[in-house]
Design a protein around this motif. Structure first.
Motif, PDB file in Angstrom:
ATOM      1  N   VAL A 247       0.853  -1.184   0.000  1.00 33.33           N
ATOM      2  CA  VAL A 247       0.000   0.000   0.000  1.00 33.33           C
ATOM      3  C   VAL A 247       0.890   1.236   0.000  1.00 33.33           C
ATOM      4  CG1 VAL A 247      -1.750   1.317   1.255  1.00 33.33           C
ATOM      5  CG2 VAL A 247      -1.836  -1.191   1.259  1.00 33.33           C
ATOM      6  N   MET A 248       0.629   2.115  -0.948  1.00 33.88           N
ATOM      7  CA  MET A 248       1.320   3.395  -1.010  1.00 33.88           C
ATOM      8  C   MET A 248       0.276   4.481  -0.817  1.00 33.88           C
ATOM      9  SD  MET A 248       3.823   4.667  -3.997  1.00 33.88           S
ATOM     10  CE  MET A 248       3.774   6.375  -4.456  1.00 33.88           C
ATOM     11  N   LEU A 249       0.433   5.251   0.245  1.00 30.11           N
ATOM     12  CA  LEU A 249      -0.506   6.324   0.541  1.00 30.11           C
ATOM     13  C   LEU A 249      -0.013   7.622  -0.086  1.00 30.11           C
ATOM     14  CD1 LEU A 249      -1.227   5.596   4.309  1.00 30.11           C
ATOM     15  CD2 LEU A 249      -2.662   5.025   2.349  1.00 30.11           C
ATOM     16  N   ILE A 250      -0.969   8.436  -0.514  1.00 27.46           N
ATOM     17  CA  ILE A 250      -0.653   9.775  -0.999  1.00 27.46           C
ATOM     18  C   ILE A 250      -1.493  10.765  -0.203  1.00 27.46           C
ATOM     19  CG2 ILE A 250       0.073   9.132  -3.328  1.00 27.46           C
ATOM     20  CD1 ILE A 250      -2.757   9.772  -4.274  1.00 27.46           C
ATOM     21  N   THR A 251      -0.943  11.948   0.031  1.00 28.09           N
ATOM     22  CA  THR A 251      -1.673  12.907   0.849  1.00 28.09           C
ATOM     23  C   THR A 251      -1.191  14.333   0.646  1.00 28.09           C
ATOM     24  OG1 THR A 251      -2.419  13.421   3.090  1.00 28.09           O
ATOM     25  CG2 THR A 251      -0.141  12.656   2.852  1.00 28.09           C
ATOM     26  N   ALA A 252      -2.095  15.262   0.899  1.00 29.50           N
ATOM     27  CA  ALA A 252      -1.755  16.679   0.933  1.00 29.50           C
ATOM     28  C   ALA A 252      -1.562  17.132   2.378  1.00 29.50           C
ATOM     29  CB  ALA A 252      -2.855  17.496   0.261  1.00 29.50           C
ATOM     30  N   MET A 253      -1.681  16.201   3.320  1.00 25.08           N
ATOM     31  CA  MET A 253      -1.481  16.533   4.731  1.00 25.08           C
ATOM     32  C   MET A 253      -0.015  16.879   4.968  1.00 25.08           C
ATOM     33  SD  MET A 253      -3.597  13.343   6.408  1.00 25.08           S
ATOM     34  CE  MET A 253      -3.482  13.885   8.098  1.00 25.08           C
ATOM     35  N   LEU A 254       0.220  17.596   6.050  1.00 24.72           N
ATOM     36  CA  LEU A 254       1.595  17.850   6.464  1.00 24.72           C
ATOM     37  C   LEU A 254       2.193  16.564   7.004  1.00 24.72           C
ATOM     38  CD1 LEU A 254       1.106  21.232   8.341  1.00 24.72           C
ATOM     39  CD2 LEU A 254       1.998  20.897   6.026  1.00 24.72           C
ATOM     40  N   GLU A 255       3.479  16.407   6.848  1.00 19.03           N
ATOM     41  CA  GLU A 255       4.146  15.201   7.324  1.00 19.03           C
ATOM     42  C   GLU A 255       3.900  14.977   8.815  1.00 19.03           C
ATOM     43  OE1 GLU A 255       8.479  13.022   6.892  1.00 19.03           O
ATOM     44  OE2 GLU A 255       8.098  14.906   5.858  1.00 19.03           O
ATOM     45  N   SER A 256       3.849  16.062   9.590  1.00 22.15           N
ATOM     46  CA  SER A 256       3.623  15.953  11.034  1.00 22.15           C
ATOM     47  C   SER A 256       2.209  15.461  11.361  1.00 22.15           C
ATOM     48  CB  SER A 256       3.877  17.296  11.710  1.00 22.15           C
ATOM     49  OG  SER A 256       3.000  18.287  11.194  1.00 22.15           O
ATOM     50  N   GLN A 257       1.258  15.641  10.457  1.00 20.72           N
ATOM     51  CA  GLN A 257      -0.121  15.212  10.690  1.00 20.72           C
ATOM     52  C   GLN A 257      -0.337  13.739  10.369  1.00 20.72           C
ATOM     53  OE1 GLN A 257      -1.742  18.113   7.934  1.00 20.72           O
ATOM     54  NE2 GLN A 257      -2.836  19.109   9.627  1.00 20.72           N
ATOM     55  N   VAL A 258       0.473  13.196   9.486  1.00 23.11           N
ATOM     56  CA  VAL A 258       0.268  11.827   9.014  1.00 23.11           C
ATOM     57  C   VAL A 258       0.411  10.819  10.147  1.00 23.11           C
ATOM     58  CG1 VAL A 258       1.189  10.029   7.489  1.00 23.11           C
ATOM     59  CG2 VAL A 258       0.893  12.355   6.644  1.00 23.11           C
ATOM     60  N   GLY A 259       1.337  11.050  11.072  1.00 28.97           N
ATOM     61  CA  GLY A 259       1.590  10.114  12.157  1.00 28.97           C
ATOM     62  C   GLY A 259       0.528  10.084  13.232  1.00 28.97           C
TER      63      GLY A 259
ATOM     64  N   ALA B  71       4.651   2.763   1.831  1.00 31.62           N
ATOM     65  CA  ALA B  71       5.244   4.038   1.430  1.00 31.62           C
ATOM     66  C   ALA B  71       4.191   5.130   1.550  1.00 31.62           C
ATOM     67  CB  ALA B  71       5.765   3.968   0.005  1.00 31.62           C
ATOM     68  N   ILE B  72       4.674   6.362   1.722  1.00 32.55           N
ATOM     69  CA  ILE B  72       3.804   7.532   1.749  1.00 32.55           C
ATOM     70  C   ILE B  72       4.431   8.580   0.844  1.00 32.55           C
ATOM     71  CG2 ILE B  72       2.801   9.381   3.141  1.00 32.55           C
ATOM     72  CD1 ILE B  72       2.822   7.490   5.528  1.00 32.55           C
ATOM     73  N   MET B  73       3.587   9.213   0.038  1.00 30.17           N
ATOM     74  CA  MET B  73       4.048  10.263  -0.853  1.00 30.17           C
ATOM     75  C   MET B  73       3.218  11.511  -0.603  1.00 30.17           C
ATOM     76  SD  MET B  73       4.873   9.779  -4.777  1.00 30.17           S
ATOM     77  CE  MET B  73       5.860  10.968  -5.599  1.00 30.17           C
ATOM     78  N   PHE B  74       3.899  12.646  -0.513  1.00 35.06           N
ATOM     79  CA  PHE B  74       3.226  13.901  -0.191  1.00 35.06           C
ATOM     80  C   PHE B  74       2.954  14.723  -1.443  1.00 35.06           C
ATOM     81  CE2 PHE B  74       5.291  12.455   3.610  1.00 35.06           C
ATOM     82  CZ  PHE B  74       4.329  12.662   4.574  1.00 35.06           C
ATOM     83  N   LYS B  75       1.753  15.287  -1.509  1.00 37.45           N
ATOM     84  CA  LYS B  75       1.349  16.155  -2.612  1.00 37.45           C
ATOM     85  C   LYS B  75       1.867  17.563  -2.345  1.00 37.45           C
ATOM     86  CE  LYS B  75      -3.086  13.787  -3.298  1.00 37.45           C
ATOM     87  NZ  LYS B  75      -4.532  13.963  -3.198  1.00 37.45           N
ATOM     88  N   PRO B  76       2.137  18.321  -3.350  1.00 32.42           N
ATOM     89  CA  PRO B  76       2.126  17.963  -4.765  1.00 32.42           C
ATOM     90  C   PRO B  76       3.389  17.170  -5.115  1.00 32.42           C
ATOM     91  CG  PRO B  76       2.848  20.223  -4.542  1.00 32.42           C
ATOM     92  CD  PRO B  76       2.516  19.717  -3.158  1.00 32.42           C
ATOM     93  N   PHE B  77       3.306  16.370  -6.163  1.00 33.44           N
ATOM     94  CA  PHE B  77       4.456  15.581  -6.590  1.00 33.44           C
ATOM     95  C   PHE B  77       4.506  15.523  -8.110  1.00 33.44           C
ATOM     96  CE2 PHE B  77       1.009  12.678  -5.300  1.00 33.44           C
ATOM     97  CZ  PHE B  77       0.681  12.120  -6.515  1.00 33.44           C
TER      98      PHE B  77
END
Length: 125
Positions: free
Chosen positions: A78-90, A98-104
């Motif tokens: 599973v690879m998650l994508i998000t526009a959330m801040l890295e500090s919010q993801v946890g 894997a996690i990928m942050f928007k925009p990319f």
């Protein structure tokens, strides 16, 4: 052919990711409603799930954890994508591969997808 399930409640985001991944030779199914997730997993049998964290009625981290807790689906990366801040993801513990942050950049997305798939194959073998 490697199959990828794209889960994003924004139809335009899901469509663009599908087009980019299909241009790389992947078979892609996309869904825009989290209630479709379970039936898509069973009918499409993806090799990878690419999923937004903030979905229409659910949180992608919770869906990921349910997938990883099930003996029959825990092998699916599973690879998650998000526009959330890295500090919010946890805020919610998650077993994503894997996690990928928007925009990319879409080239970065494709490379990360390929890396996650390669890692999953190494683990299984």
């Amino acid at each position: 052919m490697t199959k990828i399930l794209v889960v994003d409640d924004d139809p335009s985001n899901a469509e663009v990711m599908q087009m980019v991944l299909e241009s790389e030779g992947f078979q892609v199914e996309r869904i825009c409603h989290s209630v479709q997730f379970e039936s898509s997993i069973m009918s499409f049998c993806p090799d990878l799930v690419l999923m937004d964290i903030l979905l229409d009625a659910d949180d992608g981290r919770d869906i990921c954890n349910e997938l990883k807790a099930d003996q029959s689906t825990r092998h699916i990366p599973v690879m998650l994508i998000t526009a959330m801040l890295e500090s919010q993801v946890g805020a919610i513990a998650c077993d994503a591969d894997a996690i990928m942050f928007k925009p990319f950049e879409y080239t970065v997305l494709v490379n990360k997808v390929k890396n996650v798939l390669r890692s999953a194959i190494k683990i299984r073998n």
